[in-house]
Scaffold this active site. Structure first.
Site, PDB file in Angstrom:
ATOM      1  N   LYS A  66      13.785  -2.187  -7.764  1.00 39.27           N
ATOM      2  CA  LYS A  66      14.417  -1.471  -6.643  1.00 39.27           C
ATOM      3  C   LYS A  66      14.731  -2.464  -5.522  1.00 39.27           C
ATOM      4  O   LYS A  66      15.796  -2.425  -4.931  1.00 39.27           O
ATOM      5  CB  LYS A  66      13.512  -0.359  -6.113  1.00 39.27           C
ATOM      6  CG  LYS A  66      14.197   0.422  -4.998  1.00 39.27           C
ATOM      7  CD  LYS A  66      13.436   1.653  -4.614  1.00 39.27           C
ATOM      8  CE  LYS A  66      12.310   1.360  -3.675  1.00 39.27           C
ATOM      9  NZ  LYS A  66      12.762   0.977  -2.315  1.00 39.27           N
TER      10      LYS A  66
ATOM     11  N   GLY B 254       9.147  -4.838  -8.458  1.00 41.10           N
ATOM     12  CA  GLY B 254      10.051  -3.768  -8.854  1.00 41.10           C
ATOM     13  C   GLY B 254      11.509  -4.163  -8.669  1.00 41.10           C
ATOM     14  O   GLY B 254      11.863  -4.890  -7.725  1.00 41.10           O
TER      15      GLY B 254
ATOM     16  N   GLY C  15       0.805  -1.220   0.000  1.00 42.52           N
ATOM     17  CA  GLY C  15       0.000   0.000   0.000  1.00 42.52           C
ATOM     18  C   GLY C  15       0.832   1.261   0.000  1.00 42.52           C
ATOM     19  O   GLY C  15       2.023   1.241  -0.277  1.00 42.52           O
TER      20      GLY C  15
ATOM     21  N   SER D  74       7.625   4.142  -0.700  1.00 41.56           N
ATOM     22  CA  SER D  74       6.640   4.628   0.285  1.00 41.56           C
ATOM     23  C   SER D  74       7.368   5.269   1.461  1.00 41.56           C
ATOM     24  O   SER D  74       6.830   6.145   2.134  1.00 41.56           O
ATOM     25  CB  SER D  74       5.780   3.476   0.782  1.00 41.56           C
ATOM     26  OG  SER D  74       5.215   2.796  -0.308  1.00 41.56           O
ATOM     27  N   ARG D  75       8.588   4.829   1.736  1.00 38.43           N
ATOM     28  CA  ARG D  75       9.326   5.341   2.895  1.00 38.43           C
ATOM     29  C   ARG D  75       9.864   6.764   2.684  1.00 38.43           C
ATOM     30  O   ARG D  75      10.251   7.409   3.649  1.00 38.43           O
ATOM     31  CB  ARG D  75      10.486   4.407   3.245  1.00 38.43           C
ATOM     32  CG  ARG D  75      10.003   3.083   3.824  1.00 38.43           C
ATOM     33  CD  ARG D  75      11.135   2.280   4.458  1.00 38.43           C
ATOM     34  NE  ARG D  75      10.611   1.180   5.240  1.00 38.43           N
ATOM     35  CZ  ARG D  75      10.462  -0.075   4.817  1.00 38.43           C
ATOM     36  NH1 ARG D  75      10.809  -0.381   3.579  1.00 38.43           N
ATOM     37  NH2 ARG D  75       9.976  -1.015   5.598  1.00 38.43           N
TER      38      ARG D  75
ATOM     39  N   VAL E 102      11.472   3.277 -10.781  1.00 33.46           N
ATOM     40  CA  VAL E 102      10.912   4.583 -11.177  1.00 33.46           C
ATOM     41  C   VAL E 102      11.514   5.628 -10.238  1.00 33.46           C
ATOM     42  O   VAL E 102      11.547   5.444  -9.016  1.00 33.46           O
ATOM     43  CB  VAL E 102       9.372   4.580 -11.088  1.00 33.46           C
ATOM     44  CG1 VAL E 102       8.812   5.939 -11.467  1.00 33.46           C
ATOM     45  CG2 VAL E 102       8.801   3.500 -12.007  1.00 33.46           C
TER      46      VAL E 102
ATOM     47  N   HIS F 190       4.579   1.889  -8.087  1.00 35.80           N
ATOM     48  CA  HIS F 190       3.574   0.818  -8.092  1.00 35.80           C
ATOM     49  C   HIS F 190       2.708   0.898  -9.351  1.00 35.80           C
ATOM     50  O   HIS F 190       2.352  -0.123  -9.932  1.00 35.80           O
ATOM     51  CB  HIS F 190       2.648   0.955  -6.874  1.00 35.80           C
ATOM     52  CG  HIS F 190       3.309   0.721  -5.555  1.00 35.80           C
ATOM     53  ND1 HIS F 190       3.473   1.720  -4.626  1.00 35.80           N
ATOM     54  CD2 HIS F 190       3.847  -0.398  -5.010  1.00 35.80           C
ATOM     55  CE1 HIS F 190       4.068   1.232  -3.553  1.00 35.80           C
ATOM     56  NE2 HIS F 190       4.316  -0.048  -3.758  1.00 35.80           N
TER      57      HIS F 190
END
Ligand code: PAF
Length: 272
Positions: free
Chosen positions: A140, A138, A22, A177-178, A167, A28
């Site tokens: 990453k 991903g 999320g 998200s962090r 990305v 995402h």
């Protein structure tokens, strides 16, 4: 979720799956776009998996915004969002752990013991519920992707694991998200990861082959930047993740750096 997936499969449709925790961002969305290009239907899961967080990690503070996430998935044209709660994924009596022998013993696995057992276990469970044809992850989280590929191969899960490129923000920071934890000065410092990776790529293109010299130079750059603490900087084999001392073929350069209290990761392939 199982019923939805079985109906699609029975009617001959293919499913691409994007598992997430999320707090969605354009990284995402790129996974969802990739899913749309590869299958008839896309399923996204949103589950903050407790078993992949260590005791001193940010589980309770992990960012969450379900309404915004659902709006983003709707706009992205996703067909279904699976939002289980922790009791559904780990009901009383749950006792299975999926654990790989070698790949977790590198990079992030060294400073996050048990993290990849948590990831491998929850991904196995999610794949078992969603039963996709393809699952998108991903690049990453390069080590996570390598572990999931290996696990799916070892366990004959018959799912095509697809990697999608990192990305980045306009200044090169890998989306995560962090990143929302960063103060504005830390946000500026955070660009040092990608800058160090780019400088390392330049060194390799200029003929440097010593992994120690390249990582030393990257570490020196990062250490100069305010509020940074290096967890690791490694040059390794892209398949096994074993350290590579001499760069004489394509290698992965990967790093984890804390900026303030936020641990960021990034990576880049270096090719002489
Ligand atoms: O990359 C993530 O967001 C998580 O590790 C994953 C794959 C959804 C498993 O919880």
């Amino acid at each position: 979720m199982r019923g939805f997936s079985s109906d699609l499969r029975r009617s001959g449709k293919t499913i691409a799956f994007v598992p997430t925790m999320g707090f969605l961002h354009p990284g995402h969305l790129s996974l969802m776009e990739k899913g749309k290009s590869l299958a008839d239907h896309v399923v996204v899961s949103i589950f903050i998996n407790p078993t992949q967080f260590g005791p001193n990690e940010d589980l309770s503070a992990y960012p969450k915004d379900e309404t915004r996430d659902l709006e983003m998935t709707r706009k992205a044209g996703v067909d279904a969002v699976f939002l289980p709660d922790a009791n559904q994924i780990y009901p009383e009596g749950f006792q299975t752990v999926v654990s790989l022998k070698f790949l977790p013993g590198h990079l992030c696995g060294l400073s996050r013991p048990g993290h990849f057992d948590g990831v491998a276990t929850v991904v196995t469970k999610l794949l078992g519920i969603v039963r996709p044809h393809k699952a998108i992850f991903g690049e990453k989280d390069y080590q996570q992707l390598a572990i999931i590929r290996q696990m799916v191969k070892d366990l004959e899960m018959g799912i095509d694991i697809v990697g999608a490129p990192i990305v980045r923000e306009a200044d090169g920071l890998a989306m995560s998200s962090r990143n929302m934890y960063l103060t504005s000065s830390q946000r500026q410092s955070a660009t040092c990861l990608y800058q160090a990776l780019l400088a390392s790529r330049q060194l390799v293109q200029d003929g440097e082959t010593s992994a120690a010299a390249i990582t030393r130079s990257a570490a020196a750059r990062i250490t100069m930047v305010p509020e940074t603490t290096i967890d690791y900087i490694t040059i390794c084999d892209p398949q096994t993740l074993d350290d590579v001392p001499v760069v004489n073929g394509p290698v992965l350069m990967a790093m984890a750096v804390k900026v303030g209290k936020t641990r960021l990761i990034d990576n880049l392939m270096l090719t002489p």
